[in-house]
Design a protein around this motif. Structure first.
Motif, PDB file in Angstrom:
ATOM      1  N   ASP A  24       0.807  -1.124   0.093  1.00 15.91           N
ATOM      2  CA  ASP A  24      -0.039   0.057   0.026  1.00 15.91           C
ATOM      3  C   ASP A  24       0.850   1.348  -0.019  1.00 15.91           C
ATOM      4  OD1 ASP A  24      -2.710   1.314   0.400  1.00 15.91           O
ATOM      5  OD2 ASP A  24      -1.983   1.938   2.123  1.00 15.91           O
ATOM      6  N   ARG A  25       1.965   1.125   0.725  1.00 18.39           N
ATOM      7  CA  ARG A  25       2.732   2.327   0.817  1.00 18.39           C
ATOM      8  C   ARG A  25       3.475   2.639  -0.518  1.00 18.39           C
ATOM      9  NH1 ARG A  25       7.749   3.717   1.126  1.00 18.39           N
ATOM     10  NH2 ARG A  25       8.574   1.487   0.874  1.00 18.39           N
ATOM     11  N   LEU A  26       3.955   1.646  -1.129  1.00 17.49           N
ATOM     12  CA  LEU A  26       4.652   1.615  -2.251  1.00 17.49           C
ATOM     13  C   LEU A  26       3.618   2.391  -3.609  1.00 17.49           C
ATOM     14  CD1 LEU A  26       6.686  -1.758  -2.423  1.00 17.49           C
ATOM     15  CD2 LEU A  26       7.539   0.732  -2.143  1.00 17.49           C
ATOM     16  N   LEU A  27       2.302   1.959  -3.357  1.00 15.09           N
ATOM     17  CA  LEU A  27       1.421   2.307  -4.413  1.00 15.09           C
ATOM     18  C   LEU A  27       0.806   3.590  -4.137  1.00 15.09           C
ATOM     19  CD1 LEU A  27      -0.257  -1.176  -5.231  1.00 15.09           C
ATOM     20  CD2 LEU A  27       1.447  -0.125  -6.423  1.00 15.09           C
ATOM     21  N   ASP A  28       1.220   4.008  -2.942  1.00 11.14           N
ATOM     22  CA  ASP A  28       0.739   5.322  -2.486  1.00 11.14           C
ATOM     23  C   ASP A  28       0.932   6.465  -3.657  1.00 11.14           C
ATOM     24  OD1 ASP A  28      -0.857   7.214  -0.852  1.00 11.14           O
ATOM     25  OD2 ASP A  28       1.111   7.823   0.095  1.00 11.14           O
ATOM     26  N   PHE A  71      -2.427  -2.603 -11.642  1.00  9.46           N
ATOM     27  CA  PHE A  71      -1.246  -3.248 -11.099  1.00  9.46           C
ATOM     28  C   PHE A  71      -1.861  -4.373 -10.244  1.00  9.46           C
ATOM     29  CE2 PHE A  71       2.254  -3.598  -8.117  1.00  9.46           C
ATOM     30  CZ  PHE A  71       3.131  -3.858  -8.998  1.00  9.46           C
ATOM     31  N   LEU A  72      -2.629  -4.160  -9.488  1.00 13.83           N
ATOM     32  CA  LEU A  72      -3.120  -5.091  -8.525  1.00 13.83           C
ATOM     33  C   LEU A  72      -3.684  -6.329  -9.087  1.00 13.83           C
ATOM     34  CD1 LEU A  72      -4.294  -3.019  -5.330  1.00 13.83           C
ATOM     35  CD2 LEU A  72      -2.137  -4.535  -5.511  1.00 13.83           C
ATOM     36  N   MET A  73      -4.643  -5.968 -10.268  1.00 13.76           N
ATOM     37  CA  MET A  73      -5.190  -7.103 -10.853  1.00 13.76           C
ATOM     38  C   MET A  73      -4.237  -7.988 -11.380  1.00 13.76           C
ATOM     39  SD  MET A  73      -8.190  -5.256 -12.886  1.00 13.76           S
ATOM     40  CE  MET A  73      -9.942  -4.944 -11.973  1.00 13.76           C
ATOM     41  N   SER A  74      -3.256  -7.304 -11.967  1.00 10.99           N
ATOM     42  CA  SER A  74      -2.013  -8.248 -12.541  1.00 10.99           C
ATOM     43  C   SER A  74      -1.235  -8.865 -11.745  1.00 10.99           C
ATOM     44  CB  SER A  74      -1.022  -7.005 -13.569  1.00 10.99           C
ATOM     45  OG  SER A  74       0.112  -7.657 -13.798  1.00 10.99           O
ATOM     46  N   GLN A  75      -0.930  -8.261 -10.649  1.00  7.66           N
ATOM     47  CA  GLN A  75       0.015  -8.595  -9.708  1.00  7.66           C
ATOM     48  C   GLN A  75      -0.690  -9.913  -8.655  1.00  7.66           C
ATOM     49  OE1 GLN A  75       3.483  -8.532 -10.073  1.00  7.66           O
ATOM     50  NE2 GLN A  75       2.848  -7.501 -11.855  1.00  7.66           N
ATOM     51  N   LEU A  76      -1.756  -9.462  -8.188  1.00  7.69           N
ATOM     52  CA  LEU A  76      -2.420 -10.317  -7.014  1.00  7.69           C
ATOM     53  C   LEU A  76      -3.435 -11.226  -7.813  1.00  7.69           C
ATOM     54  CD1 LEU A  76      -2.885  -7.741  -4.211  1.00  7.69           C
ATOM     55  CD2 LEU A  76      -1.064  -9.290  -4.497  1.00  7.69           C
ATOM     56  N   ALA A 126      -3.435  -0.620 -24.542  1.00 12.89           N
ATOM     57  CA  ALA A 126      -2.505   0.110 -24.467  1.00 12.89           C
ATOM     58  C   ALA A 126      -2.346   0.970 -23.352  1.00 12.89           C
ATOM     59  CB  ALA A 126      -2.443   1.267 -25.683  1.00 12.89           C
ATOM     60  N   THR A 127      -3.480   1.346 -22.897  1.00 15.63           N
ATOM     61  CA  THR A 127      -3.628   2.091 -21.640  1.00 15.63           C
ATOM     62  C   THR A 127      -3.310   1.289 -20.211  1.00 15.63           C
ATOM     63  OG1 THR A 127      -5.390   3.723 -22.541  1.00 15.63           O
ATOM     64  CG2 THR A 127      -5.259   3.494 -19.865  1.00 15.63           C
ATOM     65  N   VAL A 128      -3.854  -0.074 -20.470  1.00 22.13           N
ATOM     66  CA  VAL A 128      -3.372  -0.994 -19.410  1.00 22.13           C
ATOM     67  C   VAL A 128      -1.931  -1.204 -19.374  1.00 22.13           C
ATOM     68  CG1 VAL A 128      -3.478  -3.491 -18.604  1.00 22.13           C
ATOM     69  CG2 VAL A 128      -5.517  -2.268 -19.451  1.00 22.13           C
ATOM     70  N   LYS A 180       3.846   2.389 -15.329  1.00 23.79           N
ATOM     71  CA  LYS A 180       3.976   3.322 -14.435  1.00 23.79           C
ATOM     72  C   LYS A 180       3.665   2.924 -13.251  1.00 23.79           C
ATOM     73  CE  LYS A 180       1.489   7.581 -13.344  1.00 23.79           C
ATOM     74  NZ  LYS A 180       0.345   8.525 -13.703  1.00 23.79           N
ATOM     75  N   ALA A 181       3.205   2.070 -12.687  1.00 22.95           N
ATOM     76  CA  ALA A 181       3.191   1.493 -11.324  1.00 22.95           C
ATOM     77  C   ALA A 181       4.445   0.755 -10.887  1.00 22.95           C
ATOM     78  CB  ALA A 181       1.890   0.542 -11.126  1.00 22.95           C
TER      79      ALA A 181
END
Length: 169
Positions: free
Chosen positions: A114-118, A128-133, A150-152, A158-159
């Motif tokens: 959460d801190r990293l994504l703040d 990012f969370l959908m991809s990673q988690l 392309a936006t994804v 970016k994340a």
């Protein structure tokens, strides 16, 4: 205080001795718990000591209030994460139950993520969370979020860059 102490630490020490009692009281009024207020007050001054640049607070109480409000926000956010995590655990099968130590490690990891994504826009964070988690593919993320592929890709880059930069010392 010894003369070898750098000016930044001396400044924080001065802030502490002049305003710690006031700040602790200010926090106690907002939290309703003197122990949590004392812990948060301590964390604020430890964070100030860890800064590399001097504080240079022309209005010490206004400065400390701003820092304290940010710490309170983080505190409430952490509590919200903890509640969500504990709620998710209640719905898990007993065979998946973790020890208190494992739960603490997972919770700390969630807080760190959460801190990293703040600071990222919500849609970037969600992608990012959908991809990673969730392990979703980029096309699935695009479909669920209603955005282009392309936006994804841009959001994921970016994340990822945001996390890398947040991890640098």
């Amino acid at each position: 205080m010894p003369a070898t102490v750098d000016p930044a630490r001396r400044e924080v020490a001065g802030l502490y001795s002049a305003h710690q009692r006031w700040l602790s009281s200010w926090l106690r009024q907002r939290l309703g718990d003197s122990h949590q207020a004392a812990d948060l007050c301590h964390d604020i001054f430890v964070r100030l000591l860890a800064r590399e640049e001097p504080v240079d607070a022309r209005e010490p109480r206004a400065f400390l209030t701003t820092v304290a409000q940010r710490m309170l926000f983080s505190h409430y956010r952490r509590q919200q994460l903890e509640r969500a995590y504990l709620e998710a655990l209640r719905h898990c099968a007993p065979a998946l139950a973790m020890s208190p130590e494992e739960r603490a490690i997972v919770l700390e990891t969630l807080v760190e993520i959460d801190r990293l994504l703040d600071g990222l826009p919500v849609v970037v964070r969600r992608a990012f969370l959908m991809s990673q988690l969730d392990g979703l593919k980029q096309a699935e993320i695009a479909e669920r979020l209603g955005i282009s592929l392309a936006t994804v890709k841009r959001h994921l880059v970016k994340a990822g860059m945001h996390c890398l930069l947040a991890l640098e010392p």
